[in-house]
Design an enzyme around this catalytic site. Sequence first.
Site, PDB file in Angstrom:
ATOM      1  N   GLY A   1       0.828  -1.206   0.000  1.00  0.00           N
ATOM      2  CA  GLY A   1       0.000   0.000   0.000  1.00  0.00           C
ATOM      3  C   GLY A   1       0.861   1.254   0.000  1.00  0.00           C
TER       4      GLY A   1
ATOM      5  N   GLY B   1       8.308   0.683  10.165  1.00  0.00           N
ATOM      6  CA  GLY B   1       7.998   0.536   8.743  1.00  0.00           C
ATOM      7  C   GLY B   1       8.368   1.745   7.908  1.00  0.00           C
ATOM      8  CD  GLU B   2       5.208   5.816   7.652  1.00  0.00           C
ATOM      9  OE1 GLU B   2       4.313   5.808   6.820  1.00  0.00           O
ATOM     10  OE2 GLU B   2       5.239   6.636   8.580  1.00  0.00           O
TER      11      GLU B   2
ATOM     12  CB  ILE C   1      -0.287  -3.252   3.796  1.00  0.00           C
ATOM     13  CG1 ILE C   1       0.768  -2.556   4.684  1.00  0.00           C
ATOM     14  CG2 ILE C   1      -1.655  -2.696   4.135  1.00  0.00           C
ATOM     15  CD1 ILE C   1       0.834  -1.035   4.436  1.00  0.00           C
TER      16      ILE C   1
ATOM     17  CB  THR D   1       7.550  -9.120  10.844  1.00  0.00           C
ATOM     18  OG1 THR D   1       7.540  -8.870  12.255  1.00  0.00           O
ATOM     19  CG2 THR D   1       6.946 -10.487  10.578  1.00  0.00           C
TER      20      THR D   1
ATOM     21  N   GLY E   1       0.747   1.186  12.947  1.00  0.00           N
ATOM     22  CA  GLY E   1      -0.048  -0.041  12.964  1.00  0.00           C
ATOM     23  C   GLY E   1       0.405  -1.056  13.990  1.00  0.00           C
TER      24      GLY E   1
HETATM   25 MO1  MOS Z   1       1.500   5.456   5.283  1.00  0.00          MO
HETATM   26  S1  MOS Z   1       2.013   6.885   3.963  1.00  0.00           S
HETATM   27  O1  MOS Z   1       0.628   6.418   6.426  1.00  0.00           O
HETATM   28  O2  MOS Z   1       0.612   4.256   4.572  1.00  0.00           O
END
Ligand code: MOS
Length: 732
Positions: A242, A691-692, A468, A621, A511
């Site tokens: 995503g 993740g970011e 995702i 993960t 998340g």
């Molecule tokens: Mo992220 S850009 O908040 O899926």
Amino acid sequence: MEFDKPATTNPIDQLKVVGKPVHRIDGESKTTGRAIYAYEWHDPKVAYAYGYPVGSSIAKGRVLSIDSAAVRKAPGVLGVVTTLDVGDLEKGKYNTAKLFGGSEVQHYHQAVAVVIAETFEQARAAAALIRIDYAAEKGRFDLKAEKTSAKTPEPSTEPESAAGDFQAAFSAAPITLDAEYTTPDQSHAMMEPHASIAAWNGDEITLWTSSQMIDWWRTDLATTLGIEKEKVHLMSPFIGGGFGGKLFLRADAVLAALAAKKIGRPVKVALPRPMIPNNTTHRPATIQRIRIGAERSGKITAIAHESWSGDLPGGGPEPAVMQTRLLYAGENRITAMKLATLDLPEGNAMRAPGEAPGLMALEIAMDEMAEKLGMDPIEFRILNDTQVDPENPERPFSYRDLVGCLKLGAQKFGWDKRPRTGTKREGNWMVGMGVAAAFRNNLVMPSGARVKLDAEGTVTVETDMTDIGTGSYTIIAQTAAEMMGVTVDKVAVQLGDSRFPVSAGSGGQFGANSATSGVYAACVKLREAITAKLGINSTDVVFEDGQVKSGSRVVSLAEAAGPDGLVGEDTMEWGDLTKTHQQSTFGGHFVEVGVDVATGETRIRRMLAVCAAGRILNPITARSQVIGAMTMGAGGALMEELSVDTRHGFFVNHDLAGYEVPVHADIPHQEVIFLDETDPYSSPMKAKGVGELGLCGVSAAIANAIYNATGVRVRDYPITLDKLLEKLPDVA
Ligand code: MOS
């Protein structure tokens, strides 16, 4: 449950399951093709029809008329729904651009019709026969040209910040940098295209789709269709990526719903790949000006970061200055964002919105500044570390070990072997190393879950959380297993269904921490239900080995559940800890590159990320998230760019042939190290997002490595061959 005080010891701290390298519990279903993605839902009793979308061929103006006579006569066609047929539809809460309905065209490839046929091929062939008359208007498509017209955006976007007296400090500083950097529009380019299947049952609709945020989509689809939210059932259990592109309702869902209504049969609609970049959303391009002033010792006294980006009317800025408010010390500082109106497709969140493009600029600027100071770039960053929010010094970070990341990374990567700029050659390759800091805020979102215990002792978690590709299934199973004292194989996880409690969803790297906290809260309720039913004291109870133990009493969970089972349900809500304490995640990215002296081709040779992001719930993960993000950063540094046609207002390279992303051959050995830490301010899980974080700073580390290898400083991403070639040393 409200999380309003720092976490103390709780059952998660046992770390019997949480924190362990558990393989993805959904891995087998994915690798064997049994995980069903949106477009693949198939009930053999149902005669699905196929909708093929038609996108506007102008960027701005009006649809005057649509002639679909030839379409209707084409083989297999069941119907056509045009944007003029349905009139203006109410726009949902979260999109900037409208998705469908009415005559106004806001951007190129905006959906203007969907052709429905018995087969996909028939729908596609028939769609080519549609004739549309437009009245095109002049649009604004060029950020550079619109820069001077850019304005300060809405106060809600927090466009400006300041502390001290920047101008005075910058003027007085003996060493200064004033440089401009640009980042291009980027496309999410996830593997799975946007796709939906809609089936109506009377006035109720079920939609199988590919969504990061079930409840946002449900809310907006109901608004757009003009029906009650309760009549909308969304399913999105598996999602092929995503990156932010599936945060908000997209046209495939609306078109499928309207098409299915029109023909009275379930309809499948996928956005064809070449339609995705212009029909959906993208990361907006930025122009960034950074000024840094420092004492000769390297201490930053003044720092300013300004960013210009564009969006459709009603849209917001790319928040590229955000990290600069928090990353480095310095008493005198300003940040500012300016927003230009552009009639390009909707600009919106893409993985680490703000920090990703912001650090692409800031972390080159830091490298340039270190060079001016004659300092090692790691030393320069460490010298300017801060343990408090530099704009509000009374506000501490909850936990911050950027320095630890940089030091450990330097040692593991062999930073001491970094060559002097432009001096190391291996055959045709100029070799260099680069570093950048990684920084991304830790956000939290309310997140609910329901946990059921049945007579077999199986624990089933239900939440509308999405996976995702991140590993949500697995970390949620680990959380429930830890809380209930069972092994992971005794936990079933059901995600992505709007009938389940509303979760954080997948976005903003919130998340993992938020959704597992919701599961934690629900498990606390289930534990209470169990102890209440057994009439045992909940303070001395232990859940382990599939049993409830209290004093000498031992009852199996299966027996405790009984034939009717037991349920716990709750939502984790968040108190003020994110206000009193700045919660962020940190890292250091280290890169070695070779640049071909004749062609200017950059090959990445090694990458290392050291991350400090609270408790790591699952090292497998989490590592996978970070190496994926590092790969995306390689794309951002070297190849990814949506090329704007500034005359007609669209992204020219709107497929995966023209929009290049890294492939395996582009990516070398990658290593990821997580510092062993917990952050009790973040949640009962003491975890944060990764993740970011993994993307933040990577591209700048690559740019800095290229500079170290070649002595050529490129400030405009991506760093393609042409930008290096003319400046490379003459080897003839
Ligand atoms: Mo992220 S850009 O908040 O899926």
